[in-house]
Design a protein around this motif. Structure first.
Motif, PDB file in Angstrom:
ATOM      1  N   ARG A 153       0.819  -1.217   0.000  1.00 22.97           N
ATOM      2  CA  ARG A 153       0.000   0.000   0.000  1.00 22.97           C
ATOM      3  C   ARG A 153       0.849   1.262   0.000  1.00 22.97           C
ATOM      4  O   ARG A 153       0.534   2.237  -0.677  1.00 22.97           O
ATOM      5  N   TYR A 154       1.924   1.265   0.799  1.00 23.47           N
ATOM      6  CA  TYR A 154       2.676   2.508   0.969  1.00 23.47           C
ATOM      7  C   TYR A 154       3.372   2.973  -0.310  1.00 23.47           C
ATOM      8  O   TYR A 154       3.765   4.138  -0.421  1.00 23.47           O
ATOM      9  N   ALA A 155       3.511   2.076  -1.296  1.00 20.76           N
ATOM     10  CA  ALA A 155       4.194   2.453  -2.541  1.00 20.76           C
ATOM     11  C   ALA A 155       3.226   2.895  -3.631  1.00 20.76           C
ATOM     12  O   ALA A 155       3.641   3.514  -4.616  1.00 20.76           O
ATOM     13  N   ARG A 156       1.956   2.618  -3.468  1.00 21.50           N
ATOM     14  CA  ARG A 156       0.987   2.882  -4.531  1.00 21.50           C
ATOM     15  C   ARG A 156       0.849   4.372  -4.822  1.00 21.50           C
ATOM     16  O   ARG A 156       0.714   5.191  -3.914  1.00 21.50           O
ATOM     17  N   GLY A 157       0.909   4.700  -6.108  1.00 24.44           N
ATOM     18  CA  GLY A 157       0.792   6.087  -6.532  1.00 24.44           C
ATOM     19  C   GLY A 157       2.101   6.854  -6.506  1.00 24.44           C
ATOM     20  O   GLY A 157       2.134   8.025  -6.889  1.00 24.44           O
ATOM     21  N   HIS A 158       3.184   6.203  -6.092  1.00 21.51           N
ATOM     22  CA  HIS A 158       4.478   6.880  -5.980  1.00 21.51           C
ATOM     23  C   HIS A 158       5.417   6.489  -7.123  1.00 21.51           C
ATOM     24  O   HIS A 158       5.309   5.405  -7.693  1.00 21.51           O
ATOM     25  N   GLU A 159       6.347   7.402  -7.417  1.00 25.12           N
ATOM     26  CA  GLU A 159       7.281   7.200  -8.516  1.00 25.12           C
ATOM     27  C   GLU A 159       8.619   6.656  -8.028  1.00 25.12           C
ATOM     28  O   GLU A 159       9.084   6.991  -6.941  1.00 25.12           O
ATOM     29  N   GLY A 160       9.202   5.797  -8.862  1.00 25.04           N
ATOM     30  CA  GLY A 160      10.512   5.239  -8.567  1.00 25.04           C
ATOM     31  C   GLY A 160      11.264   4.991  -9.858  1.00 25.04           C
ATOM     32  O   GLY A 160      10.764   5.270 -10.950  1.00 25.04           O
ATOM     33  N   ILE A 161      12.461   4.456  -9.734  1.00 26.34           N
ATOM     34  CA  ILE A 161      13.314   4.200 -10.894  1.00 26.34           C
ATOM     35  C   ILE A 161      13.614   2.709 -10.985  1.00 26.34           C
ATOM     36  O   ILE A 161      13.982   2.079  -9.988  1.00 26.34           O
ATOM     37  N   VAL A 162      13.455   2.147 -12.171  1.00 23.02           N
ATOM     38  CA  VAL A 162      13.762   0.731 -12.391  1.00 23.02           C
ATOM     39  C   VAL A 162      15.269   0.534 -12.317  1.00 23.02           C
ATOM     40  O   VAL A 162      16.022   1.135 -13.082  1.00 23.02           O
ATOM     41  N   CYS A 163      15.709  -0.298 -11.382  1.00 26.70           N
ATOM     42  CA  CYS A 163      17.140  -0.549 -11.202  1.00 26.70           C
ATOM     43  C   CYS A 163      17.592  -1.861 -11.837  1.00 26.70           C
ATOM     44  O   CYS A 163      18.762  -2.014 -12.173  1.00 26.70           O
ATOM     45  N   ARG A 164      16.651  -2.797 -11.975  1.00 29.90           N
ATOM     46  CA  ARG A 164      17.034  -4.105 -12.497  1.00 29.90           C
ATOM     47  C   ARG A 164      15.820  -4.819 -13.071  1.00 29.90           C
ATOM     48  O   ARG A 164      14.711  -4.672 -12.557  1.00 29.90           O
ATOM     49  N   ASP A 165      16.040  -5.556 -14.141  1.00 30.31           N
ATOM     50  CA  ASP A 165      15.014  -6.420 -14.721  1.00 30.31           C
ATOM     51  C   ASP A 165      15.459  -7.858 -14.466  1.00 30.31           C
ATOM     52  O   ASP A 165      16.471  -8.309 -14.995  1.00 30.31           O
ATOM     53  N   TYR A 166      14.704  -8.585 -13.636  1.00 32.15           N
ATOM     54  CA  TYR A 166      15.072  -9.956 -13.280  1.00 32.15           C
ATOM     55  C   TYR A 166      14.662 -10.974 -14.338  1.00 32.15           C
ATOM     56  O   TYR A 166      14.944 -12.158 -14.189  1.00 32.15           O
ATOM     57  N   GLY A 167      13.946 -10.532 -15.364  1.00 32.04           N
ATOM     58  CA  GLY A 167      13.433 -11.470 -16.349  1.00 32.04           C
ATOM     59  C   GLY A 167      11.997 -11.858 -16.038  1.00 32.04           C
ATOM     60  O   GLY A 167      11.332 -11.258 -15.188  1.00 32.04           O
ATOM     61  N   ILE A 168      11.510 -12.873 -16.723  1.00 31.89           N
ATOM     62  CA  ILE A 168      10.102 -13.269 -16.610  1.00 31.89           C
ATOM     63  C   ILE A 168       9.904 -14.231 -15.439  1.00 31.89           C
ATOM     64  O   ILE A 168      10.621 -15.219 -15.300  1.00 31.89           O
ATOM     65  N   HIS A 169       8.923 -13.910 -14.615  1.00 32.18           N
ATOM     66  CA  HIS A 169       8.610 -14.716 -13.435  1.00 32.18           C
ATOM     67  C   HIS A 169       7.107 -14.986 -13.349  1.00 32.18           C
ATOM     68  O   HIS A 169       6.298 -14.293 -13.967  1.00 32.18           O
ATOM     69  N   VAL A 170       6.765 -15.981 -12.557  1.00 32.29           N
ATOM     70  CA  VAL A 170       5.364 -16.209 -12.197  1.00 32.29           C
ATOM     71  C   VAL A 170       4.833 -14.932 -11.543  1.00 32.29           C
ATOM     72  O   VAL A 170       5.521 -14.304 -10.737  1.00 32.29           O
ATOM     73  N   PHE A 171       3.610 -14.537 -11.898  1.00 35.31           N
ATOM     74  CA  PHE A 171       2.999 -13.334 -11.322  1.00 35.31           C
ATOM     75  C   PHE A 171       2.165 -13.739 -10.110  1.00 35.31           C
ATOM     76  O   PHE A 171       1.114 -14.366 -10.253  1.00 35.31           O
ATOM     77  N   PRO A 172       2.609 -13.411  -8.896  1.00 33.44           N
ATOM     78  CA  PRO A 172       1.928 -13.876  -7.684  1.00 33.44           C
ATOM     79  C   PRO A 172       0.458 -13.487  -7.603  1.00 33.44           C
ATOM     80  O   PRO A 172      -0.369 -14.261  -7.105  1.00 33.44           O
ATOM     81  N   ASP A 173       0.125 -12.281  -8.069  1.00 32.19           N
ATOM     82  CA  ASP A 173      -1.249 -11.794  -7.961  1.00 32.19           C
ATOM     83  C   ASP A 173      -2.221 -12.694  -8.727  1.00 32.19           C
ATOM     84  O   ASP A 173      -3.393 -12.817  -8.354  1.00 32.19           O
ATOM     85  N   ALA A 174      -1.732 -13.307  -9.802  1.00 30.59           N
ATOM     86  CA  ALA A 174      -2.553 -14.244 -10.571  1.00 30.59           C
ATOM     87  C   ALA A 174      -2.406 -15.664 -10.033  1.00 30.59           C
ATOM     88  O   ALA A 174      -3.386 -16.409  -9.906  1.00 30.59           O
ATOM     89  N   ASN A 175      -1.178 -16.030  -9.690  1.00 32.90           N
ATOM     90  CA  ASN A 175      -0.885 -17.390  -9.230  1.00 32.90           C
ATOM     91  C   ASN A 175      -1.661 -17.751  -7.967  1.00 32.90           C
ATOM     92  O   ASN A 175      -2.041 -18.907  -7.764  1.00 32.90           O
TER      93      ASN A 175
END
Length: 218
Positions: A153-175
């Motif tokens: 919750r505390y991060a929603r609506g806030h801006e940040g910078i992408v530091c790393r792309d780990y590649g493709i993973h299972v999406f927990p929200d769907a899983n």
């Protein structure tokens, strides 16, 4: 879901009392609970995200007054009940446990150490194309899903910078709900001032692992 489990950035919860020389387990029943949860996963009756979502749905008052493994117990009972693998009568001891069929056979005692050392991987070869690149400024979506989400919750609506792309993973929200929606996982850097305004500390940062569907272009 916006449940009591998502406590990051909340006030009024009191101090964290660190136990000096804390043991791994505080009693034999905690060892058994750890084993039972891992055995359930080995049987293929639920995945890690289903188990997390089961704990998130615990009664809020009970959640706040329960120990770590008491929360695990509540989640395990909920999962096994919802999967039809255990009944209220069996839990109450009114009837004897009945045999059930599971997707996988029970793990053998001699295979436990090997399985625990191996762990699990959630990287997958194919999924959605990357929506963002390293160095890009992004915004965490301001969403409030009724189901499981790894977007705090505390991060929603806030801006940040992408530091790393780990590649493709299972999406927990769907899983967590039996769906398959693999996508890129990123490490995103948020300044504490961005997250908490004047209560933040300049030069301090929070790094959060988030998936494509958690983010939007800033």
């Amino acid at each position: 879901m916006d449940g009591v489990h998502d406590m990051g950035g909340m006030h009024g919860m009191g101090p964290i009392d660190a136990e000096e020389n804390e043991p791994v387990f505080h009693g034999e029943w905690e060892k058994r609970m750890f084993a039972m949860n891992n055995a359930a996963s080995a049987l293929g009756v639920r995945n890690i995200d289903e188990s997390r979502h089961a704990r998130e749905r615990m009664n809020p008052g009970a959640y706040l007054s329960s120990s770590y493994y008491e929360i695990w117990l509540d989640g395990l009972v909920r999962t096994l009940s919802e999967k039809g693998l255990i009944s209220e009568e069996e839990l109450a001891g009114v009837v004897a446990p009945k045999p059930v069929t599971t997707p996988k056979p029970a793990i053998r005692a001699e295979d436990v150490d090997k399985a625990m050392d191996k762990g699990a991987t959630y990287t997958v070869p194919e999924g959605k194309p990357a929506g963002f690149i390293v160095g890009q400024t992004v915004r965490a979506k301001n969403i409030h899903p009724a189901g499981h989400t790894r977007l705090p919750r505390y991060a929603r609506g806030h801006e940040g910078i992408v530091c790393r792309d780990y590649g493709i993973h299972v999406f927990p929200d769907a899983n967590a709900h039996g769906a398959d929606d693999p996508q890129h996982l990123y490490n995103v850097k948020f300044s504490s001032v961005e997250l908490w305004g004047e209560d933040g500390t300049k030069g301090d940062y929070v790094y959060i692992d988030l998936w494509d569907d958690h983010l939007e272009r800033a």
